[in-house]
Design a protein around this motif. Structure first.
Motif, PDB file in Angstrom:
ATOM      1  N   ARG A 103       0.836  -1.191   0.000  1.00 44.19           N
ATOM      2  CA  ARG A 103       0.000   0.000   0.000  1.00 44.19           C
ATOM      3  C   ARG A 103       0.878   1.252   0.000  1.00 44.19           C
ATOM      4  O   ARG A 103       1.964   1.280   0.568  1.00 44.19           O
ATOM      5  N   THR A 132      -7.185  -1.141  -5.328  1.00 46.12           N
ATOM      6  CA  THR A 132      -8.119  -0.886  -4.236  1.00 46.12           C
ATOM      7  C   THR A 132      -7.560   0.273  -3.407  1.00 46.12           C
ATOM      8  O   THR A 132      -6.359   0.569  -3.459  1.00 46.12           O
ATOM      9  N   ASP A 134      -8.042   2.336   0.605  1.00 47.14           N
ATOM     10  CA  ASP A 134      -8.625   2.437   1.941  1.00 47.14           C
ATOM     11  C   ASP A 134      -8.683   3.905   2.339  1.00 47.14           C
ATOM     12  O   ASP A 134      -7.718   4.650   2.135  1.00 47.14           O
ATOM     13  N   THR A 172     -12.387   2.331   5.656  1.00 54.29           N
ATOM     14  CA  THR A 172     -13.362   1.750   4.735  1.00 54.29           C
ATOM     15  C   THR A 172     -12.656   1.496   3.414  1.00 54.29           C
ATOM     16  O   THR A 172     -11.969   2.376   2.890  1.00 54.29           O
ATOM     17  N   GLN A 173     -12.840   0.300   2.876  1.00 52.72           N
ATOM     18  CA  GLN A 173     -12.151  -0.082   1.636  1.00 52.72           C
ATOM     19  C   GLN A 173     -13.064   0.093   0.428  1.00 52.72           C
ATOM     20  O   GLN A 173     -14.277  -0.143   0.493  1.00 52.72           O
ATOM     21  N   SER A 174     -12.469   0.489  -0.675  1.00 50.92           N
ATOM     22  CA  SER A 174     -13.210   0.647  -1.927  1.00 50.92           C
ATOM     23  C   SER A 174     -13.351  -0.702  -2.627  1.00 50.92           C
ATOM     24  O   SER A 174     -12.691  -1.685  -2.269  1.00 50.92           O
ATOM     25  N   LYS A 207     -12.761  -2.990  -6.111  1.00 50.88           N
ATOM     26  CA  LYS A 207     -11.662  -3.032  -7.063  1.00 50.88           C
ATOM     27  C   LYS A 207     -11.969  -2.114  -8.247  1.00 50.88           C
ATOM     28  O   LYS A 207     -13.114  -1.986  -8.672  1.00 50.88           O
TER      29      LYS A 207
END
Length: 288
Positions: A65, A93, A95, A114-116, A118
């Motif tokens: 990341r 992705t 965050d 919160t994760q997006s 793909k």
């Protein structure tokens, strides 16, 4: 006294817990979405922070990341990652982390995030409305000239067009109909210079154009439709339009009518002149 002491201790504990919760509670980001037009790719979310900030971390799937320096402890609710998504065909992705304001700290062991979903720029970016022009060649054939749109991507300091990115995968759909008609037809073409065949000569047609990527899935295959433009009627002569016999007959009728009108006007003038002369002669006779 035995009852008052435990009550005071309990109230102090509640107060301390509330204070701790208020200083360390960081709301999670919501509605994390990607918006991308012509490879201008922006991550968006909400709500607008009040006493905290957001940091964005992103990565290519399977890689470490990273952080965009403009999206660290920011009060904004969007982050432009266009220049960070180097490989347009890779999946990414992101965050969105909730953090204390700059200069503040938190005792939380892990920051809420919160994760997006793909995101693949090549497959997911929306292609905008293309520009095009219409012309007629010497044979009055309609030509469509489409301009490949520029993207937000660059190579060697120059912006890339959508054809530079999609290459042979880029097609165009052309929707057209006769001016004043609602019945539409569609054609799929490869290039930017298109000869429209099978059109009625001299008839005006209205055209709209959209980029088309057949390798994509679902509604991502088709870009935005352009505004419609209409071709000229084609410049057909009157003889081509109505035929030589019809035009000749019409000209003969017009000439005949003009001749009759001229004859009548001359006859009327002569009659008036003769009548005036008769009046003058009668006046002279009476005087004598």
């Amino acid at each position: 006294m035995s009852f008052t002491a435990p009550l005071l201790i309990f109230l102090c504990w509640i107060s301390a817990s509330s204070a701790s919760l208020g200083s360390d509670y960081l709301p999670k980001a919501k509605d994390v979405t990607w918006t991308s037009l012509n490879f201008k790719s922006i991550l968006k979310w909400g709500p607008t922070p009040s006493n905290y900030s957001y940091t964005v971390e992103f990565s290519r799937v399977g890689s470490d990341r990273r952080r965009n320096p403009h999206c660290i402890r920011s009060l904004d609710t969007e982050c432009d990652l266009t220049n960070d998504l180097k490989d347009s065909k890779a999946f990414y992705t992101a965050d969105v982390l909730s953090e204390p304001l700059p200069g503040s700290s938190s005792d939380l062991a892990e920051l809420p995030f919160t994760q997006s979903r793909k995101f693949c720029p090549y497959s997911d970016t929306l292609i905008g409305k293309p520009e095009f022009t219409i012309s007629l060649d010497g044979n009055k054939t309609v030509m469509i000239h489409i301009r490949d749109q520029l993207t937000a991507l660059h190579k060697d300091g120059k912006p890339l067009t959508i054809r530079d990115v999609f290459r042979g995968d880029l097609k165009y759909k052309i929707s057209y109909n006769k001016a004043g008609s609602t019945g539409k037809k569609e054609e799929t073409v490869d290039g930017e210079e298109v000869v429209m065949s099978g059109l009625d000569e001299g008839q005006s047609y209205c055209f709209s154009v959209a980029a088309y990527i057949p390798s994509r899935k679902g509604d991502r295959k088709l870009g935005k439709w352009s505004l419609p433009q209409c071709s000229p009627a084609g410049g057909r002569s009157i003889i081509e339009e109505y035929g030589l016999l019809t035009v000749g007959t019409a000209v003969l009728v017009v000439v005949t009518v003009l001749v009759i009108v001229v004859i009548l006007m001359v006859a009327c003038c002569c009659r008036r002149t003769q009548k005036g002369k008769q009046v003058d002669d009668s006046e002279v006779t009476a005087h004598v």
